[in-house]
Design a protein around this motif. Structure first.
Motif, PDB file in Angstrom:
ATOM      1  N   UNK A 298       0.839  -1.206   0.000  1.00 40.99           N
ATOM      2  CA  UNK A 298       0.000   0.000   0.000  1.00 40.99           C
ATOM      3  C   UNK A 298       0.872   1.254   0.000  1.00 40.99           C
ATOM      4  N   UNK A 299       1.954   1.207   0.763  1.00 45.70           N
ATOM      5  CA  UNK A 299       2.884   2.341   0.811  1.00 45.70           C
ATOM      6  C   UNK A 299       3.535   2.575  -0.544  1.00 45.70           C
ATOM      7  N   UNK A 300       3.965   1.511  -1.213  1.00 42.00           N
ATOM      8  CA  UNK A 300       4.598   1.621  -2.527  1.00 42.00           C
ATOM      9  C   UNK A 300       3.618   2.176  -3.549  1.00 42.00           C
ATOM     10  N   UNK A 301       2.379   1.692  -3.539  1.00 38.42           N
ATOM     11  CA  UNK A 301       1.364   2.184  -4.480  1.00 38.42           C
ATOM     12  C   UNK A 301       1.115   3.671  -4.301  1.00 38.42           C
ATOM     13  N   UNK A 302       1.193   4.128  -3.067  1.00 35.44           N
ATOM     14  CA  UNK A 302       0.928   5.536  -2.774  1.00 35.44           C
ATOM     15  C   UNK A 302       2.120   6.441  -3.089  1.00 35.44           C
ATOM     16  N   UNK A 303       3.335   6.002  -2.730  1.00 31.63           N
ATOM     17  CA  UNK A 303       4.489   6.907  -2.778  1.00 31.63           C
ATOM     18  C   UNK A 303       5.372   6.752  -4.019  1.00 31.63           C
ATOM     19  N   UNK A 304       5.498   5.548  -4.569  1.00 30.17           N
ATOM     20  CA  UNK A 304       6.403   5.340  -5.707  1.00 30.17           C
ATOM     21  C   UNK A 304       6.066   6.224  -6.905  1.00 30.17           C
ATOM     22  N   UNK A 305       4.775   6.361  -7.302  1.00 23.28           N
ATOM     23  CA  UNK A 305       4.458   7.217  -8.453  1.00 23.28           C
ATOM     24  C   UNK A 305       4.783   8.688  -8.230  1.00 23.28           C
ATOM     25  N   UNK A 306       4.999   9.095  -6.989  1.00 20.22           N
ATOM     26  CA  UNK A 306       5.315  10.496  -6.687  1.00 20.22           C
ATOM     27  C   UNK A 306       6.807  10.798  -6.809  1.00 20.22           C
ATOM     28  N   UNK A 307       7.625   9.746  -6.920  1.00 20.76           N
ATOM     29  CA  UNK A 307       9.078   9.936  -7.043  1.00 20.76           C
ATOM     30  C   UNK A 307       9.415  10.209  -8.506  1.00 20.76           C
ATOM     31  N   UNK A 308      10.067  11.332  -8.770  1.00 18.33           N
ATOM     32  CA  UNK A 308      10.410  11.690 -10.152  1.00 18.33           C
ATOM     33  C   UNK A 308      11.365  10.661 -10.756  1.00 18.33           C
ATOM     34  N   UNK A 309      10.981  10.154 -11.918  1.00 17.97           N
ATOM     35  CA  UNK A 309      11.811   9.178 -12.602  1.00 17.97           C
ATOM     36  C   UNK A 309      11.420   7.740 -12.313  1.00 17.97           C
ATOM     37  N   UNK A 310      10.443   7.513 -11.433  1.00 20.62           N
ATOM     38  CA  UNK A 310      10.036   6.159 -11.053  1.00 20.62           C
ATOM     39  C   UNK A 310       8.636   5.874 -11.579  1.00 20.62           C
TER      40      UNK A 310
END
Length: 330
Positions: free
Chosen positions: A14-26
């Motif tokens: 759940x954490x990855x789904x929420x935060x990963x798309x917010x990291x530039x380049x990821x």
């Protein structure tokens, strides 16, 4: 109460789904318990796919990972994987996916020379000797070369631009003890070689295959090291066959006839030898290099064979006139 493995994995996904798309380049590709796949991209050439899987005792053991890339070399990926595995050992007990994602992303940002790692290794293995040195400057995306041959040396900086290999390397000479005309020629030709790797020819021949960009670092290094800096200190004058360059580069040349000249075919001549050769018959079809048979071109002697012959004939006539005057006076 300590969380179970399933609870840790569920909350981490759940954490990855929420935060990963917010990291530039990821880019998050898949995010399920079986595996998580992320695309990590700094440029088209610095693009890695990170695949992670949860081991049986997670998070009390390191996460299992795999790295893939279409642009970076397998050897580099193997090295990066080992570094990542050592790093995840420090994170045992923590949720590791985002930590690992940011670690790989920072590696790509902080190591711009990773896009040419294979070329760098080839230069080290095939072009350098024990007298030479190569230093990587990751912060400035530069490669420092110090090339030595006998008593001659040259320090060169090769810059790897953002977007390499689609963009050409840059070439700067910092220090050297070669004649300035050779230094200028080496640098100019290296830049031209790099340009041809990334730019199509202005006049394309009908039968030429479609132009394809290629990496320019290795061709530039091969020209500078193998075809120039290692070769010229031992090259002889194509006419007198004596060593073209002075054995001692610090020795001031007092005889201008011994100054070195480089013709377009790449061979060296002493100034006096070349001048005498170009002004002496035969002139038909132009003068040829004794070593390679190619016609000699040099900016100091840009005259046609016809004009050279006319000048020589005029000089001979003048000498005969002077000889006749001297005979008359005796």
């Amino acid at each position: 109460m300590e969380e179970t493995r399933e609870q840790v994995i569920e909350s981490e996904l759940a954490q990855v789904k929420q935060k990963a798309p917010l990291i530039e380049g990821v880019t998050l590709v898949t995010c399920v318990e079986l595996s998580v796949r992320l695309g990590i991209k700094v440029t088209d050439q610095k693009h890695v796919t990170l695949i992670v899987m949860f081991p049986p005792k997670y998070p009390h053991e390191s996460i299992v990972m795999e790295l893939k890339s279409k642009s970076l070399s397998e050897k580099l990926l193997d090295g990066l994987l080992k570094v990542c595995e050592e790093q995840t050992k420090k994170w045992v007990g923590q949720r590791q996916i985002l930590l690992l994602t940011n670690f790989v992303l920072n590696f790509l940002h902080e190591n711009p020379l990773c896009v040419c790692s294979d070329e760098i290794q080839t230069v080290k293995k095939t072009l350098l000797t024990s007298d030479d040195s190569l230093k990587l400057k990751q912060k400035t995306a530069e490669i420092g070369l110090k090339i030595k041959q006998d008593n001659y040396f040259m320090n060169i900086r090769l810059g790897i631009p953002e977007g390499y290999p689609a963009k050409q390397v840059t070439v700067e000479v910092d220090e050297h003890n070669y004649p300035d005309l050779l230094k200028t020629n080496f640098a100019a030709q290296a830049v031209e070689i790099a340009r041809r790797c990334v730019q199509p020819p202005i006049k394309k021949k009908p039968k030429d295959p479609p132009f394809q960009v290629k990496a320019s670092l290795l061709p530039v290094c091969k020209f500078l090291i193998e075809d120039s800096l290692k070769k010229y200190p031992r090259m002889t004058c194509s006419l007198c066959k004596e060593q073209a360059l002075s054995i001692n580069p610090d020795e001031k040349q007092t005889d201008p006839r011994k100054n070195v000249e480089r013709v377009y075919c790449g061979h060296l001549f002493h100034f006096g030898c070349l001048k005498r050769y170009l002004k002496t018959p035969p002139f038909a079809d132009g003068k040829k290099c004794p070593d390679c048979g190619k016609q000699i071109f040099h900016e100091k002697w840009r005259i046609s064979p016809q004009l050279a012959e006319a000048r020589w004939a005029h000089k001979q006539a003048r000498q005969r006139e002077l000889a006749e005057v001297m005979d008359f006076l005796q």
